[in-house]
Design a protein around this motif. Structure first.
Motif, PDB file in Angstrom:
ATOM      1  N   ALA A  76     -17.174  21.442  60.132  1.00 17.48           N
ATOM      2  CA  ALA A  76     -17.563  20.450  59.128  1.00 17.48           C
ATOM      3  C   ALA A  76     -16.481  19.377  58.998  1.00 17.48           C
ATOM      4  O   ALA A  76     -16.787  18.183  58.866  1.00 17.48           O
ATOM      5  CB  ALA A  76     -17.812  21.130  57.787  1.00 17.48           C
ATOM      6  N   ILE A  77     -15.223  19.790  59.041  1.00 18.75           N
ATOM      7  CA  ILE A  77     -14.122  18.827  58.947  1.00 18.75           C
ATOM      8  C   ILE A  77     -14.158  17.850  60.114  1.00 18.75           C
ATOM      9  O   ILE A  77     -13.982  16.639  59.942  1.00 18.75           O
ATOM     10  CB  ILE A  77     -12.769  19.568  58.893  1.00 18.75           C
ATOM     11  N   LYS A  78     -14.407  18.357  61.309  1.00 16.20           N
ATOM     12  CA  LYS A  78     -14.453  17.490  62.490  1.00 16.20           C
ATOM     13  C   LYS A  78     -15.583  16.466  62.392  1.00 16.20           C
ATOM     14  O   LYS A  78     -15.461  15.337  62.874  1.00 16.20           O
ATOM     15  CB  LYS A  78     -14.616  18.329  63.751  1.00 16.20           C
ATOM     16  N   LEU A  79     -16.680  16.873  61.751  1.00 21.28           N
ATOM     17  CA  LEU A  79     -17.808  15.951  61.605  1.00 21.28           C
ATOM     18  C   LEU A  79     -17.513  14.850  60.594  1.00 21.28           C
ATOM     19  O   LEU A  79     -17.999  13.728  60.729  1.00 21.28           O
ATOM     20  CB  LEU A  79     -19.067  16.718  61.188  1.00 21.28           C
ATOM     21  N   ASP A  80     -16.734  15.178  59.557  1.00 22.10           N
ATOM     22  CA  ASP A  80     -16.407  14.175  58.532  1.00 22.10           C
ATOM     23  C   ASP A  80     -15.049  14.530  57.932  1.00 22.10           C
ATOM     24  O   ASP A  80     -14.954  15.360  57.027  1.00 22.10           O
ATOM     25  CB  ASP A  80     -17.485  14.141  57.450  1.00 22.10           C
ATOM     26  N   VAL A  81     -14.016  13.883  58.442  1.00 16.72           N
ATOM     27  CA  VAL A  81     -12.655  14.210  57.989  1.00 16.72           C
ATOM     28  C   VAL A  81     -12.391  13.728  56.573  1.00 16.72           C
ATOM     29  O   VAL A  81     -11.365  14.075  55.976  1.00 16.72           O
ATOM     30  CB  VAL A  81     -11.603  13.596  58.945  1.00 16.72           C
ATOM     31  N   SER A  82     -13.309  12.939  56.008  1.00 14.24           N
ATOM     32  CA  SER A  82     -13.115  12.433  54.651  1.00 14.24           C
ATOM     33  C   SER A  82     -13.797  13.296  53.596  1.00 14.24           C
ATOM     34  O   SER A  82     -13.685  13.019  52.398  1.00 14.24           O
ATOM     35  CB  SER A  82     -13.655  11.005  54.548  1.00 14.24           C
ATOM     36  N   ASP A  83     -14.499  14.352  54.018  1.00 19.52           N
ATOM     37  CA  ASP A  83     -15.223  15.230  53.087  1.00 19.52           C
ATOM     38  C   ASP A  83     -14.317  16.405  52.716  1.00 19.52           C
ATOM     39  O   ASP A  83     -13.988  17.244  53.555  1.00 19.52           O
ATOM     40  CB  ASP A  83     -16.511  15.734  53.748  1.00 19.52           C
ATOM     41  N   GLY A  84     -13.927  16.459  51.461  1.00 21.23           N
ATOM     42  CA  GLY A  84     -12.983  17.485  51.027  1.00 21.23           C
ATOM     43  C   GLY A  84     -13.536  18.890  51.017  1.00 21.23           C
ATOM     44  O   GLY A  84     -12.762  19.863  51.008  1.00 21.23           O
ATOM     45  N   ARG A  85     -14.844  19.040  51.037  1.00 23.73           N
ATOM     46  CA  ARG A  85     -15.419  20.378  50.906  1.00 23.73           C
ATOM     47  C   ARG A  85     -15.060  21.287  52.076  1.00 23.73           C
ATOM     48  O   ARG A  85     -14.786  22.476  51.891  1.00 23.73           O
ATOM     49  CB  ARG A  85     -16.937  20.276  50.743  1.00 23.73           C
ATOM     50  N   GLY A  86     -15.070  20.744  53.291  1.00 17.03           N
ATOM     51  CA  GLY A  86     -14.707  21.560  54.440  1.00 17.03           C
ATOM     52  C   GLY A  86     -13.281  22.066  54.339  1.00 17.03           C
ATOM     53  O   GLY A  86     -12.988  23.224  54.671  1.00 17.03           O
ATOM     54  N   TYR A 106      -4.720  23.072  53.447  1.00 16.63           N
ATOM     55  CA  TYR A 106      -6.132  22.718  53.380  1.00 16.63           C
ATOM     56  C   TYR A 106      -6.556  22.395  51.946  1.00 16.63           C
ATOM     57  O   TYR A 106      -7.305  21.436  51.701  1.00 16.63           O
ATOM     58  CB  TYR A 106      -6.995  23.853  53.924  1.00 16.63           C
ATOM     59  N   THR A 107      -6.096  23.205  50.994  1.00 15.25           N
ATOM     60  CA  THR A 107      -6.496  23.008  49.599  1.00 15.25           C
ATOM     61  C   THR A 107      -5.966  21.693  49.056  1.00 15.25           C
ATOM     62  O   THR A 107      -6.690  20.945  48.381  1.00 15.25           O
ATOM     63  CB  THR A 107      -6.004  24.178  48.743  1.00 15.25           C
ATOM     64  N   ASP A 108      -4.709  21.400  49.344  1.00 17.50           N
ATOM     65  CA  ASP A 108      -4.134  20.139  48.876  1.00 17.50           C
ATOM     66  C   ASP A 108      -4.858  18.941  49.490  1.00 17.50           C
ATOM     67  O   ASP A 108      -5.065  17.919  48.826  1.00 17.50           O
ATOM     68  CB  ASP A 108      -2.645  20.076  49.216  1.00 17.50           C
ATOM     69  N   GLU A 109      -5.249  19.061  50.759  1.00 18.41           N
ATOM     70  CA  GLU A 109      -5.975  17.972  51.407  1.00 18.41           C
ATOM     71  C   GLU A 109      -7.357  17.798  50.778  1.00 18.41           C
ATOM     72  O   GLU A 109      -7.829  16.664  50.598  1.00 18.41           O
ATOM     73  CB  GLU A 109      -6.098  18.236  52.905  1.00 18.41           C
ATOM     74  N   ALA A 110      -8.000  18.908  50.425  1.00 12.93           N
ATOM     75  CA  ALA A 110      -9.303  18.822  49.749  1.00 12.93           C
ATOM     76  C   ALA A 110      -9.175  18.066  48.436  1.00 12.93           C
ATOM     77  O   ALA A 110     -10.018  17.205  48.110  1.00 12.93           O
ATOM     78  CB  ALA A 110      -9.855  20.225  49.502  1.00 12.93           C
TER      79      ALA A 110
END
Length: 246
Positions: A76-86, A106-110
């Motif tokens: 999911a992250i690879k598909l949309d690096v701007s989506d925090g949910r992944g 990962y959590t801080d980036e989300a």
């Protein structure tokens, strides 16, 4: 007429929120079908990973499924690096796998990408609690509740807050939040466990006995492995909880 992918995503989310093994299977089938037809459908990838994550937590699934949830979240992250949910889902999986540095990353980036994502703040609190900083955990968890007080999985926020309060030595708050979690989801073994531990540390044996009966009524499979699985950096905390519970 065939349902749109958007309608199918909503249907899958409805099954996730029911939190039963049968519903997880139905949700998984829905999201996998969408992905088979549309491999770039970000919502289907996010919720497929979330389905796996919830199945692990509620059904005590095989640890290999935690790694599966991580792989699905990374897709999911690879598909949309701007989506925090992944990132949040990947962070949760890393926490459960005991990879604390990756979990925090990962959590801080989300949270950076989506500051209003309540579950990411909940995960930050969880990371802190399991890593021995319950007071900071309580701040993060309280923020999660403020962000989404009517979240359908608020029982998780309350359960994690109960655990952090227990670790901080605030037994009354631990009991209060555990009871609130159980009002929202009576079958939540995690909150039952914290309630038993809080009552034990309060020196209330009669209440402990009643709380244990409630725990086993809703989760008859509960045993030492449930506590041993919790990813505390200080494994003596697992040992203490096991001693107090059994």
């Amino acid at each position: 007429p065939a349902q749109s992918d958007e309608a199918l995503v909503w249907q899958g989310r409805w099954h996730i929120n029911r939190l039963t093994p049968e519903d997880f299977e139905k949700a998984q089938a829905i999201f996998e079908d969408i992905i088979a037809r549309n491999p770039g459908h970000i919502e289907a990838h996010v919720y497929l990973a979330l389905t796996t994550l919830w199945r692990v937590w509620t059904c005590r699934a095989d640890p290999r499924d935690i790694k599966l949830a991580r792989r699905q979240a990374q897709k999911a992250i690879k598909l949309d690096v701007s989506d925090g949910r992944g990132y949040w889902i990947a962070g949760c999986a890393e926490c459960w796998l005991g990879n604390k540095t990756a979990a925090v990353h990962y959590t801080d980036e989300a949270i950076r990408l989506c500051p209003s994502l309540a579950f990411a703040h909940d995960q930050r609190g969880t990371n802190l609690a399991y890593d021995g900083n319950p007071l900071a955990a309580l701040e993060a968890l309280e923020h999660a509740i403020r962000l989404s007080p009517h979240h359908p999985q608020r029982f998780c926020f309350e359960g994690e807050t109960a655990l952090a309060a227990l670790l901080a030595g605030d037994l009354s708050a631990a009991l209060q939040h555990a009871d609130h979690a159980l009002l929202l989801r009576p079958a939540y073994w995690y909150a039952h466990m914290v309630k038993v531990l809080a009552l034990h540390r309060m020196g209330r044996p009669d209440a402990v006995a009643r709380a244990k009966r409630d725990l086993y009524e809703f989760e008859p499979r509960f045993n030492r492995s449930y506590i041993n699985w919790l990813p505390f950096s200080d494994r003596s905390l697992n040992a203490r909880m096991i001693e107090e519970m059994f």
